[in-house]
Structure formats: C-alpha cells, structure tokens
Design an enzyme around this catalytic site. Structure first.
Site, PDB file in Angstrom:
ATOM      1  N   TYR A  48      -5.597   0.714  15.403  1.00  0.00           N
ATOM      2  CA  TYR A  48      -4.386   0.733  16.218  1.00  0.00           C
ATOM      3  C   TYR A  48      -4.631   0.360  17.679  1.00  0.00           C
ATOM      4  O   TYR A  48      -3.785  -0.267  18.304  1.00  0.00           O
ATOM      5  CB  TYR A  48      -3.716   2.111  16.156  1.00  0.00           C
ATOM      6  N   GLU A  53      -4.222  -0.487   7.771  1.00  0.00           N
ATOM      7  CA  GLU A  53      -3.119  -0.081   8.650  1.00  0.00           C
ATOM      8  C   GLU A  53      -3.296  -0.752  10.005  1.00  0.00           C
ATOM      9  O   GLU A  53      -4.412  -0.842  10.521  1.00  0.00           O
ATOM     10  CB  GLU A  53      -3.066   1.441   8.876  1.00  0.00           C
ATOM     11  N   ASN A  88      -8.422   1.117   9.258  1.00  0.00           N
ATOM     12  CA  ASN A  88      -7.170   1.345   9.977  1.00  0.00           C
ATOM     13  C   ASN A  88      -7.443   1.206  11.472  1.00  0.00           C
ATOM     14  O   ASN A  88      -8.259   1.950  12.029  1.00  0.00           O
ATOM     15  CB  ASN A  88      -6.623   2.757   9.717  1.00  0.00           C
ATOM     16  N   HIS A 109      -3.277  11.063   1.113  1.00  0.00           N
ATOM     17  CA  HIS A 109      -2.848  10.686   2.457  1.00  0.00           C
ATOM     18  C   HIS A 109      -2.297  11.932   3.156  1.00  0.00           C
ATOM     19  O   HIS A 109      -1.100  12.055   3.391  1.00  0.00           O
ATOM     20  CB  HIS A 109      -1.800   9.575   2.387  1.00  0.00           C
ATOM     21  N   ARG A 121       0.842  -1.181   0.000  1.00  0.00           N
ATOM     22  CA  ARG A 121       0.000   0.000   0.000  1.00  0.00           C
ATOM     23  C   ARG A 121       0.884   1.240   0.000  1.00  0.00           C
ATOM     24  O   ARG A 121       1.742   1.405   0.867  1.00  0.00           O
ATOM     25  CB  ARG A 121      -0.926   0.018   1.221  1.00  0.00           C
ATOM     26  N   GLU A 128      -8.068   8.184   6.256  1.00  0.00           N
ATOM     27  CA  GLU A 128      -8.426   8.709   7.568  1.00  0.00           C
ATOM     28  C   GLU A 128      -8.995  10.128   7.536  1.00  0.00           C
ATOM     29  O   GLU A 128      -8.404  11.079   8.069  1.00  0.00           O
ATOM     30  CB  GLU A 128      -7.214   8.654   8.507  1.00  0.00           C
ATOM     31  N   TRP A 162       4.434  12.236  11.145  1.00  0.00           N
ATOM     32  CA  TRP A 162       3.656  13.450  11.296  1.00  0.00           C
ATOM     33  C   TRP A 162       4.178  14.325  12.438  1.00  0.00           C
ATOM     34  O   TRP A 162       5.358  14.610  12.484  1.00  0.00           O
ATOM     35  CB  TRP A 162       2.166  13.097  11.429  1.00  0.00           C
TER      36      TRP A 162
END
Length: 472
Positions: free
Chosen positions: A310, A376, A308, A120, A75, A165, A428
């Site tokens: 986490y 993700e 995604n 993105h 990806r 996102e 980021w």
C-alpha cells in the site's frame, strides 16, 4: 508487456462484504465479537459488518461488477465460521458450503478464476475461546480446516492463500489491540501468534502438497504485507541499518522462514534477544519462538510470493521508549513519510507507486526470484463522496505502469495484480468511513446499490487494453 496469462483481478474478504453474520447457522467470528462489544466503541462510528455489502444474499450484484470490470481473476475469502460454525469439521454448515460452491461456480462459468483465501482475519469465536492463535493447537485446527476446503472446493480452485497478512493479525490484533480479538500483550503475544500462523500455514501447504496437488494441480501461498522502506539518509550507516531492521520485522518476519532459511531473520532474532536481555526478561526464555524439527518444514512452503503493498516509508533509528517491551522497541526503527508524497484518505497511506517497483525488485533479489502475485494494492477515499475520483485513476495508471516496468525492465516475475477492493466495504476499525472500492456501495440503501467509480471504468479500460495486446 504483461504476460498473456497475467491475472487481472480485484480483491475482497468475507467479513468485509458478506453480512449475514448470523444467517443460516453461521457461527460468530472474533470480528463479530469485537464489533459488538463495548457498544461498538472499538470501530469508527460504532459500526459493524452485520450487513455491510450484503454479499451473502446479493452475490449476483458482485458478479455483475466483476464482469463489468473484465476481470480474469477474483480474490475472495472463505468465512471459516460460516463453513464450520464451531471451527471444527465435526459440525459442517452445508448452507455455507452451498454459498461458496455457487460463488466459485458462477465465476468459472464466466471464465473468471477464483483466488481463495482461507483466513482473512475472521477466526471463529469458538476457537478464540480455546486460546485462539496464541494456542499451539491452532495450527493443527487450521490445517484441518484447510484440508476440508481443499477437499470441498479444490477441484475448481487453482490459487490458494492460506493466511492474509499475519503481521496485521499478530501485531494489530494481539499487541496493539486495535483489531480483533483486541488483545494487548506487548512484546510477547504477537510473536507467538505469528509463529503459530506460520506453523499452520506450513501444515496446510504440506497437506495440499501431499494429498491434493497431484490431482487438483493448484498452487498455495501466504499473503504477506509490507511497505517499501529506504533509509531517510542513505549516507547514514545508522539509517541504513535501521531500514534493514524495519524490513526484517515486517516482510522478513514471515517471508524469511518460508523463502530463505526456514527461520526468522537473524537480525530480527538478535534484536529481540538483545532487548530481552537489556530489560531482564524471562532469563533464558526467548520471546521469539523457534520452529520444531518434528513439524512440517516452513522453508519452501509457498508456490508463489503473494504480496500486499500500500505505501512506503523513510526509516531512521528510533529515539526514546527503548525501555518498553514491545515489537516496536525490538525493531528500533522509526518510519516517516517523505513530505513530497501525497497522502490519500487515511493518514498512514502515502501514495508511492514507485515504491511498489522497488519492493518487487527487493523480493526478486532477496527471495530467489519467485513468481509474484500482487494480492492487494489500493487507494483510499474519505470525506465527501467523489465518483469522479481522478486521483485514484492516476494512482492506478501510475502503479500499473510501475508494475509493467518491474516486469519488462527489471525482470521481476509478476504473474498478477489484484486491486483492493472490488467495492467499498467494512474497512475494519475504520468501519465505512474509508472507501477503497472500484464500485461505490450505498450503505444507506437496503438494496446496497453498487455504482462504478471513474477509477473502476478506467481500470476496466487498462485491463481491456493489455488483454487485447497480449491476445493479438
């Protein structure tokens, strides 16, 4: 047992790995601007992604990493500003086109399928100066960019993500101001941005469906991030209701319009309207916009569910600060971590593999049992470098086992799993202080040497084991 055509992947994003921020006619993005302003005070250590992993000139090193892992899928994202420096198709940068053609062709030559994300987080700065995602016109500009990409690369790309996102872009970028473009307009801008992103996504999906699908035979979706959430006290009705609001304002914000009704969750709209009335906001004006019947339908504008995940949270009603105009006050839910959950690297990332299985079951039950790609999922490392990253190894083993159970025991139609990330990169606002990679990148070395972590070796073994099982 995983399906024989299961997508075993790893993920990256253009701004986080490419560098070459102004090379070969590339235009600046909002993240270039965000990092360069205020002498770098917006990012940990004053860092930026001007060079980062230098993938723009060292792509072959990335390709070697991909092959070493034995991935079936990779990806990646396209830099809008590298392809279209001013954001429009009036000015096409052929150097950018050549770069992505090479990446895609090199992958296919080695039997690795690309999953390509159009957006993105890195909007061209030229479009931000025209209002960015707060402007209703941005949806049309995004659709034009998407059509350009479908036309240019779609003969070889069969899996597309329109926007990554949108929740993060909307809230962190336009309410909290901690992500680019650094806007702080609580209670209003995030809803407007999220709305325009959904409009742009739907336009792009319909463009693909109408103009390209019959010949290119690909699939298009939007990548939605969400924690798993459950009541702090399952026997407490207020905790249960708060959890429903929490999920409505995160996963539901973007999944509900696409997969359920074509509109936002009723619990979300009711909460926003009630808070607006309570605070005397704007008379009859709605902070949460409505979709126009004259535009392409939002409902049904996804060919699979891109998720995604986490971490997980326990949820209870929010106490205090109810007089503030902001998304968090509208949501009226406080999320906490179970003290039994280990925390990795960054403070927010509790390691809860079983939460992914629960979330997958929720997606199956709530969104009509779609095909799901986990686009993700990862484990962060900070502090001293640990190449023998045993905790991350255990994380991947436990997580993939939970995915296997979701498929085999719960009947969730999971079609792929993408680890975040292929390699350490620019994370980021955390800069280079947070490492998610399966490969370590030495950012002090001009050659940006990539070295495989133990977790990378073990992920490769997991992939090899399951691929051999399904081929035998």
């Amino acid at each position: 047992m995983f399906p024989c055509d299961f997508a075993w992947g790893a993920a990256t994003a253009a701004y986080q790995i490419e560098g070459g921020w102004d090379s070969d006619n590339k235009g600046p993005s909002i993240w270039d601007t965000f990092c360069h302003q205020d002498k770098g005070s917006r990012v940990s250590g004053g860092q930026n992604a001007d060079v980062t992993c230098s993938s723009y000139v060292m792509w072959e090193k990335d390709l070697q990493c991909i092959q070493q892992l034995g991935l079936t899928h990779y990806r990646m994202s396209l830099s809008w500003a590298r392809l279209l420096p001013d954001g429009t198709t009036k000015n096409v940068n052929q150097k950018g086109v050549q770069y992505y053609n090479k990446v895609i062709n090199d992958l296919l030559l080695r039997k690795v399928s690309p999953m390509v994300t159009l957006y993105h987080f890195d909007l061209p700065q030229a479009l931000q100066e025209q209002g960015g995602w707060k402007s209703s016109n941005m949806a049309t500009l995004f659709d034009s960019y998407a059509r350009f990409c479908f036309q240019t690369f779609g003969d070889r790309v069969k899996l597309w993500i329109t926007i990554n996102e949108p929740y993060v872009c909307a809230k962190l970028g336009h309410e909290d101001g901690v992500h680019a473009p650094g806007v702080k307009e609580p209670g209003t801008a995030a809803y407007l941005v999220g709305h325009n992103m959904l409009r742009g996504h739907a336009m792009a999906w319909h463009s693909y469906d109408t103009l390209y699908r019959s010949k290119q035979k690909g699939a298009v979706s939007i990548a939605i991030n969400s924690d798993w959430a459950e009541p702090l006290d399952p026997s407490d009705a207020e905790d249960v209701t708060a959890t429903k609001r929490y999920l409505a304002f995160t996963l539901g914000w973007f999944a509900w319009p696409v997969f359920v009704t074509g509109d936002y969750p009723e619990i979300m709209r009711a909460a926003v309207d009630a808070q607006s009335k309570k605070l005397g906001y704007g008379g009859d004006r709605c902070r949460l916009p409505t979709f126009s019947q004259d535009e392409p339908a939002i409902l049904g504008s996804a060919d699979f569910f891109a998720l995604n995940y986490y971490t997980s949270r326990k949820v209870k009603p929010r106490r205090g600060s109810g007089q503030m105009l902001c998304v968090k006050s509208d949501q009226d839910a406080e999320d906490v971590m179970d003290p039994s959950w280990p925390v990795c690297g960054v403070s927010w990332l509790a390691v809860v593999p079983h939460g992914l299985r629960k979330l997958l079951c929720y997606v199956k039950e709530t969104f009509n049992n779609p095909e799901v790609y986990i686009t993700e999922n990862g484990f962060a490392q900070t502090g001293p470098l640990q190449m023998e990253d045993s905790e991350r190894c255990r994380f991947y083993q436990d997580t993939i086992n939970e995915v296997a159970n979701a498929i085999g025991k719960d009947g969730v139609n999971v079609r792929g799993y993408f680890a975040w990330s292929l390699m350490d990169n620019f994370e980021w606002a955390d800069g280079f202080s947070t490492r998610f990679g399966l490969f370590h990148v030495d950012f002090s070395d001009p050659e940006r040497t990539r070295s495989i972590y133990r977790s990378g070796r073990e992920y490769a073994q997991i992939i090899s084991k399951y691929r051999s099982q399904t081929s035998s």
